[in-house]
Design an enzyme around this catalytic site. Structure first.
Site, PDB file in Angstrom:
ATOM      1  N   GLU A   1       0.835  -1.209   0.000  1.00 32.11           N
ATOM      2  CA  GLU A   1       0.000   0.000   0.000  1.00 32.11           C
ATOM      3  C   GLU A   1       0.871   1.261   0.000  1.00 32.11           C
ATOM      4  O   GLU A   1       0.593   2.217  -0.735  1.00 32.11           O
ATOM      5  CB  GLU A   1      -0.923   0.006   1.223  1.00 32.11           C
ATOM      6  CG  GLU A   1      -1.831   1.225   1.228  1.00 32.11           C
ATOM      7  CD  GLU A   1      -2.560   1.407   2.553  1.00 32.11           C
ATOM      8  OE1 GLU A   1      -3.058   0.423   3.118  1.00 32.11           O
ATOM      9  OE2 GLU A   1      -2.615   2.565   3.022  1.00 32.11           O
TER      10      GLU A   1
ATOM     11  N   ASN B   1      -2.040  -4.309   9.855  1.00 28.91           N
ATOM     12  CA  ASN B   1      -3.055  -3.908  10.844  1.00 28.91           C
ATOM     13  C   ASN B   1      -3.108  -4.890  12.005  1.00 28.91           C
ATOM     14  O   ASN B   1      -3.314  -4.498  13.150  1.00 28.91           O
ATOM     15  CB  ASN B   1      -4.423  -3.723  10.162  1.00 28.91           C
ATOM     16  CG  ASN B   1      -5.116  -5.025   9.853  1.00 28.91           C
ATOM     17  OD1 ASN B   1      -5.765  -5.606  10.708  1.00 28.91           O
ATOM     18  ND2 ASN B   1      -4.975  -5.520   8.625  1.00 28.91           N
TER      19      ASN B   1
ATOM     20  N   SER C   1      -8.004  -8.696   7.768  1.00 27.82           N
ATOM     21  CA  SER C   1      -7.985  -9.621   6.633  1.00 27.82           C
ATOM     22  C   SER C   1      -8.171 -11.067   7.088  1.00 27.82           C
ATOM     23  O   SER C   1      -7.906 -12.004   6.336  1.00 27.82           O
ATOM     24  CB  SER C   1      -6.664  -9.476   5.857  1.00 27.82           C
ATOM     25  OG  SER C   1      -5.575  -9.467   6.747  1.00 27.82           O
TER      26      SER C   1
HETATM   27  S1  SF4 Z   1     -10.872  -0.948   4.940  1.00 33.62           S
HETATM   28 FE1  SF4 Z   1      -9.541  -2.779   4.980  1.00 33.62          FE
HETATM   29  S2  SF4 Z   1      -8.622  -2.931   2.948  1.00 33.62           S
HETATM   30 FE2  SF4 Z   1      -9.455  -0.855   3.198  1.00 33.62          FE
HETATM   31  S3  SF4 Z   1      -7.752   0.354   3.920  1.00 33.62           S
HETATM   32 FE3  SF4 Z   1      -8.841  -0.370   5.734  1.00 33.62          FE
HETATM   33  S4  SF4 Z   1      -7.814  -2.285   6.305  1.00 33.62           S
HETATM   34 FE4  SF4 Z   1      -7.172  -1.788   4.210  1.00 33.62          FE
END
Ligand code: SF4
Length: 413
Positions: free
Chosen positions: A178, A316, A377
């Site tokens: 990212e 995360n 995730s």
């Molecule tokens: S909603 Fe999920 S996929 Fe989107 S930025 Fe946040 S952690 Fe990443």
């Protein structure tokens, strides 16, 4: 919020029932206290928020759709779709292949791709360079684009700052997909530099303050600044954006710190700080905020240990672990398979980047009090698997169905 078509194998009837009930009771998401699942000798504090977020469910739905809509075609993912080994393995078992690994190393050469191949962009998004590369091959990169809208929001923020002639400081992990994508999009508009933590923000501040000779910057931040970055000129007006999954407290500390450095260096005050520092709020996503707040809610409880479930390379998830570790023994595991026996657990030490084996992780007393959560995730089915495994050591696994019925009845009432 939109709901997605996610394979049932990732769901957990128990956790779905609990989440539905909590959501019905707290629509505005103001209550971060955990749910206590009282199994008698095992008491489990389940975080208020955890598991699949909007961006992950969106990515799963699009990826599985890409497979279903293109029988007979070769389907590639640019890299891991999300940082969860189970979901990625499921996709690979359905024939999907990864072009790069999670560090951006090429697994399949670009020359091996053809214009009629399908390429799925993962939830982290991708760089403009890779998008252009796919165009050159004749592949439409945005046809199956699972880039999370919360990541695109960061790109938009970077562009907005850049258009006002601020340099963008990205708080993120330089090697993370990212952050690489955000860096690429940001540098298209304005000079950009990545700092991974508060220590690096302090190093960068030394150049803003003129305490360190500019020549050192290019070595110290090698690979983290945009082409043509002029350290003498490009740190005079700055703004900060973040990788969406960073630790909220550190993100705030970095923005506050850089803001103060600009104030002190240029003798600014609240009315003039905008001349040198873009007024931005953090760009963490809702799931990062909710899941970290839920862990802070968990930590108010008195427990013996915490188990955090998620992919070992999940940013995360590692921040949830980091928070729990401040209070109690914490085990970061990818699934129930890591719980070898009632006395032995394999778990990831993300500080040292290695898997450790710990003996006697469950206290020799009853009841045991366990905190349980997972990353954005991680399928809920894996969390239920962990719960079942722990309960099986106390011959309590049959209690799960009872608990499901209890929550389902409460929801239907
Ligand atoms: S909603 Fe999920 S996929 Fe989107 S930025 Fe946040 S952690 Fe990443």
């Amino acid at each position: 919020m939109k709901s997605f078509n996610v394979p049932l194998i990732y769901r957990s009837p128990l956790i779905t029932a609990i989440k539905s009930r909590r959501k019905a009771e707290d629509r505005m998401k103001k209550d971060f206290t955990p749910t206590l699942l009282n199994f008698g000798p095992v008491q489990v504090f389940l975080a208020r928020h955890f598991g699949f977020c909007y961006g992950v469910e969106n990515a799963i739905e699009i990826s599985f759709k890409a497979i279903d809509q293109n029988p007979g075609k070769r389907i590639f993912l640019l890299s891991e779709m999300i940082h969860n080994p189970h979901v990625n393995r499921d996709l690979q078992e359905r024939g999907v292949r990864f072009i790069m690994d999670t560090h951006g190393r090429q697994l399949i050469p670009w020359e091996a791709l053809h214009s009629d191949d399908i390429v799925v962009i993962p939830a982290f998004g991708t760089t403009l360079e890779i998008e252009n590369h796919l165009h050159t091959i004749g592949i439409e990169p945005l046809r199956y684009n699972t880039t999370c809208p919360f990541v695109e929001r960061v790109w938009n923020k970077a562009e907005a700052i850049g258009n006002k002639n601020y340099t963008v400081i990205v708080h993120g992990k330089p090697g993370h997909e990212e952050t690489r994508a955000t860096f690429s999009h940001s540098q298209h508009h304005t000079p950009t530099v990545v700092v991974k933590n508060i220590a690096e923000a302090r190093k960068l501040a030394a150049y803003i303050e003129g305490h360190r000779t500019p020549g050192h910057f290019y070595e110290e931040f090698a690979g983290q600044f945009s082409e043509g970055f002029d350290v003498g000129k490009d740190l005079q007006r700055v703004g900060v954006v973040n990788q969406t999954t960073m630790l909220a407290t550190e993100t705030q500390a970095i923005a506050d710190y850089i803001r103060q450095v600009m104030m002190d260096t240029y003798q600014l005050d609240e009315s003039t700080i905008g001349e040198r520092f873009a007024d931005t709020r953090d760009t963490l996503c809702y799931a990062t905020n909710d899941n970290q707040s839920a862990v802070l809610g968990l930590m108010k409880e008195d427990a013996d240990l915490a188990i955090v479930v998620g992919g070992y390379n999940s940013s995360n998830t590692s921040h949830l672990v980091e928070l729990c570790e401040q209070k109690l023994p914490t085990y970061f595991i990818s699934s129930e398979e890591k719980i070898i026996s009632p006395t032995e657990i394999l778990h990831w030490d993300f500080h040292r980047q290695q898997e450790l084996c710990t003996q006697n992780f469950l206290p020799a007393k009853e009841p045991i009090r366990l905190m349980l959560t997972s990353g954005a995730s991680c399928p809920d089915a894996l969390v239920e698997g962990v719960l079942r495994k722990i309960l099986s050591f106390y011959s309590l696994e049959n209690k799960i169905d009872e608990m499901i019925r209890q929550y389902q009845v409460e929801v239907s009432n």
